[in-house]
Motif scaffolding. Structure first.
Motif, short mmCIF file in Angstrom:
data_model
loop_
_atom_site.label_atom_id
_atom_site.label_comp_id
_atom_site.label_asym_id
_atom_site.label_seq_id
_atom_site.Cartn_x
_atom_site.Cartn_y
_atom_site.Cartn_z
N THR B 41 -21.25 165.59 54.25
CA THR B 41 -21.29 165.41 52.80
C THR B 41 -22.71 165.56 52.29
OG1 THR B 41 -19.48 163.85 53.00
CG2 THR B 41 -20.70 163.84 50.94
N ARG B 43 -25.18 164.88 49.19
CA ARG B 43 -25.25 164.04 47.99
C ARG B 43 -26.27 164.61 47.02
NH1 ARG B 43 -26.90 158.68 49.41
NH2 ARG B 43 -26.34 158.15 47.29
N LYS B 76 -21.02 165.47 46.85
CA LYS B 76 -20.81 164.32 45.97
C LYS B 76 -21.94 164.29 44.95
CE LYS B 76 -20.16 159.55 46.35
NZ LYS B 76 -20.78 158.47 47.07
#
Lengths: 366, 434
Positions: B41, B43, B76
């Motif tokens: 992921t 960020r 994200k």
């Protein structure tokens, strides 16, 4: 002391050392007191056993005298018992007071800016370089002078207003007293930022009602140095007098009415009663509110920051705390900011000690 | 009478602790990354704008096109408030564990963040990126420190002269063509309309004052061999400073009110109909449109010294950078390219009005939205940037230039002395920042 960012060391969580620090300091502390059980023991042995013939008064007198004469040693019974009882308090004090002050002192000797914190550059020991830089900065001395004068004025004004209103509270009927109390508590409960914003609005040159009522036209309170300080002073007094008022009011209420009655029978004037009866009896309370006010007013931040827009035109309304904020946080010079913090701590300690010493010389026990 | 003892104890303990503790140092974090994961992921922290929905939509599309090429990566996006960005980003540098991989940041912070060790050097990737060739030189300068690139320009912001068409028409005057004319026009309006500021100026409005300095040939600082030296006290700069400070007074903008104003306050004064002119950015458009003067104003480039010239403007704006601590560097750079690429910037202009950093995309934008023309003309003429030294952050934060302007307009110091003092403070900051 030198620590470079090149090695893959793990960041030390503050909590780890927070736990370790007080333990070591409390371990080293008992030594001096434990080494002197004899002197302490004999002194305190007398305290709980006043001679049978002596009255109650005499007993407490000897107790006090005995307690004071040898240097105060808490470890009287030579054992560890007192320290065990004190340990929780010491741990809390150590963690919350000593450790942060220790870090503050340590950082003030380092070159410690954002680059050092986030590992862009190694931290290096600078000796007194931060202090030299601070003391050779002409602005620091100006700001210090302004802070001292401003804080002193605030303390005097707060005490005067607070005491006057406390006396007034004892003189008025229930309803006006309630109204005054509510107004004061309202001021007390208002958050500093809110209070400051409202005051700035009240004195706004274009929209503020104060200038309209006083017929000042579009006079700008924050433009001149003294008018800006005066405006902040009003706000500081407004938000800190309730503490003085309520505390002093409680103190006055606790004064036995016979004493006041006796004074009035003797024909003492209001002012004379305050000066010769009320004030001396309130002394312990006045000491506390004065020290509190000194510390608060010396550390004024929010009001100056909000009302004069971070220190006024060309920094004319800077006080030490705002100056420290500018140095430490706005420009990320944490080392220099810590040095200012240490200097401020020492000044406040000195002021408090001198004040207490003066009071003690006047023969007053706290 | 126990207090002194109570106070003395911690003080002694402090002294003891200071003497005995030699192994402890305050926290220092290690922001260097150790891995370059090709999945996981990512960020991203972007700034939360006043009206953020359209931005979110554009960003979502950019992320979707990135995901289409990198199926194994997840993204994200978090929107952080602009007011507290400095603390948030510092915290991210301090705690790499919870830091994002990509951040949006104000372009004046580049040098400071690089010195903090927060941003990754992406010179190679930026050089190999085809679209980057069209980035305008000032935007490129705003991501460059010591010849290395630390991010991609996201959008630019530039200021120009807003003026009230109705007031100008009633008084029979035209927008000024030179700096001298600007000053005289401002005073003319104030005389005829005492309720209005001629040109709303602010003592704390550094980026509104800079064009005066630059138009006269002055500089904030000059660079030689990687070190900066303050130049605000040069004769040319002084001329500009005097021109700007001459606008503070009862004949235009009274010092008692205007000395403390910053950029937002001057734009607010204009938007609420209290000023006939103001120096505002393309990003101020929405605020002015929402004010009383909607439909009664126009914008022209801020005039320079000679007729027809445009005063050099400050090229503000934001960049997108990869954090040095990111454990997904390759992916993060690809996502950065997607977020700051031509397609996204074009869409972002349509959605938010942010000016693109690519000259070709910008030219297309101007044809779509005539309002931005004066701003694009200003960008095309000449733009300047703050010194690319970490010292600039300190100068900015300790209000060196606002203090200088305020000292002059409040009559505390004359222009030459105030400029000399400011230059000294700037030199000290450049020196301490290395």
């Amino acid at each position: 002391m030198k620590r470079t960012a090149s090695g893959p060391q793990t960041p030390e969580p503050a909590a780890d050392r927070a736990g370790a620090e007080p333990a070591s300091s409390s371990a080293s502390c008992p030594d001096p007191s434990a080494s002197d059980p004899e002197g302490g023991g004999s002194a305190t042995a007398r305290v709980p056993a006043p001679r049978p013939g002596a009255g109650l008064d005499a007993g407490t007198e000897t107790g006090r005298a005995a307690g004071r004469k040898p240097p105060r040693r808490p470890g009287a019974h030579g054992g560890r018992t007192p320290w065990i009882y004190l340990a929780p308090a010491l741990v809390v004090l150590g963690g919350l007071l000593v450790y942060p002050i220790y870090q503050l002192g340590l950082i003030s000797f380092l070159e410690y800016t954002q680059a050092q914190v986030s590992g862009g550059e190694p931290t290096s020991f600078q000796g007194f370089a931060n202090y030299t830089a601070l003391f050779s900065d002409g602005q620091f001395w100006q700001v210090l002078l302004a802070t001292v004068v401003f804080a002193a004025t605030c303390v005097l004004a707060t005490l005067a207003v607070g005491c006057a209103l406390a006396v007034l509270l004892t003189r008025v009927r229930a309803l006006p007293r309630l109204a005054l109390m509510l107004a004061a508590l309202g001021a007390w409960a208002t958050p500093a930022v809110t209070g400051s914003t409202v005051w700035v609005f009240l004195f706004d040159p274009d929209f503020g009602p104060v200038n309209k009522v006083l017929g000042l036209g579009d006079f700008s309170w924050t433009y001149g140095r003294y008018s800006a300080f005066a405006l902040v002073l009003f706000e500081v007094v407004w938000c800190s007098f309730p503490f003085v008022m309520v505390t002093v009011y409680a103190g006055i209420r606790a004064i036995p009415s016979e004493v006041l009655e006796a004074a009035s029978l003797d024909g003492a004037s209001q002012w004379r009663t305050w000066r010769s009866v009320t004030a001396p009896m309130l002394r312990p309370i006045l000491v506390v509110v004065t020290i509190q006010s000194v510390i608060w007013d010396f550390k004024v931040f929010t009001q100056i920051y909000v009302m004069t827009n971070g220190g006024g035109i060309a920094g004319q309304n800077l006080v030490l705390n705002v100056y420290a904020y500018q140095k430490a946080f706005a420009s990320s010079q944490y080392g220099l900011g810590s040095a200012i913090g240490v200097v401020m701590l020492l000044i406040l300690l000195a002021v408090t000690l001198v004040y207490l010493r003066l009071l003690r010389r006047q023969g007053e026990e706290l | 009478m126990k207090l002194p003892a109570r106070i003395a104890a911690p003080v002694t303990a402090l002294a003891l602790a200071g003497l005995t503790a030699t192994g402890c140092a305050p926290q220092t974090s290690d922001t260097g990354a150790r891995t370059d994961d090709k999945s996981g992921t990512l960020r991203v922290w972007l700034f939360q704008e006043v009206n953020n929905k359209p931005k979110e939509q554009v960003v979502e599309e950019a992320v979707a096109s990135f995901r289409a090429e990198h199926k194994e990566a997840d993204v994200k996006v978090e929107y952080i408030p602009v007011d507290t960005r400095a603390q948030r980003i510092k915290a991210a540098f301090n705690d790499p564990g919870s830091a994002p991989d990509l951040i949006e940041y104000g372009n004046t912070d580049t040098a400071g963040y690089v010195k903090d060790g927060g941003l990754a050097d992406i010179t190679e990737e930026f050089g190999a990126w085809a679209e980057a060739k069209d980035a305008d030189p000032t935007a490129r300068e705003s991501v460059t420190v010591d010849g290395k690139v630390y991010g991609a320009p996201f959008f630019v912001g530039v200021r120009a002269l807003y003026y009230r068409t109705d007031v100008f028409e009633e008084l029979g005057i035209r927008p000024p063509k030179t700096q001298a004319e600007l000053v005289s026009t401002a005073k003319k309006v104030r005389k005829a309309r005492p309720g209005l500021y001629g040109l709303a100026v602010g003592g704390a409005y550094t980026y509104g004052a800079m064009p005066f300095l630059w138009a006269n040939g002055g500089e904030l600082a000059t660079e030689s061999g990687g070190t900066y030296k303050a130049a605000v006290n040069s004769p040319q700069a002084l001329e500009g400073i005097e021109a700007y400070t001459s606008l503070f007074g009862d004949d235009n903008c009274p010092a008692a009110k205007c000395a403390s104003m910053g950029g937002n306050a001057t734009v607010t004064a204009f938007a609420s109909g209290k000023a006939a002119m103001a120096i505002g950015g393309d990003f101020s458009h929405a605020a002015v449109e929402a004010g009383k003067v909607k439909g009664r104003y126009a914008v022209v480039p801020l005039p320079g010294v000679t007729a027809g010239s445009i005063a050099p403007a400050f090229a503000g704006g934001n960049n997108i950078g990869v954090l040095k601590s990111s454990s997904h560097r390759t992916l993060a750079v690809d996502l950065m390219k997607s977020l700051a690429g031509k397609e996204t910037q074009g869409k972002l202009f349509d959605a938010m009005g942010f000016l693109p950093t690519y000259t070709d995309v910008r030219a297309r934008a101007a044809t779509k939205e005539p309002f931005v023309k004066p701003f694009i003309d200003t960008l095309a003429a000449e733009t300047k940037f703050v010194p690319a030294s970490p010292g600039w952050g300190q100068i900015d934060a300790s209000l060196v230039l606002p203090t200088m302007f305020q000292e002059i307009v409040s009559g505390k110091k004359d222009a030459a002395t105030a400029a000399d003092d400011a230059a000294k403070k700037m030199d000290a900051a450049f020196a301490s920042a290395g």
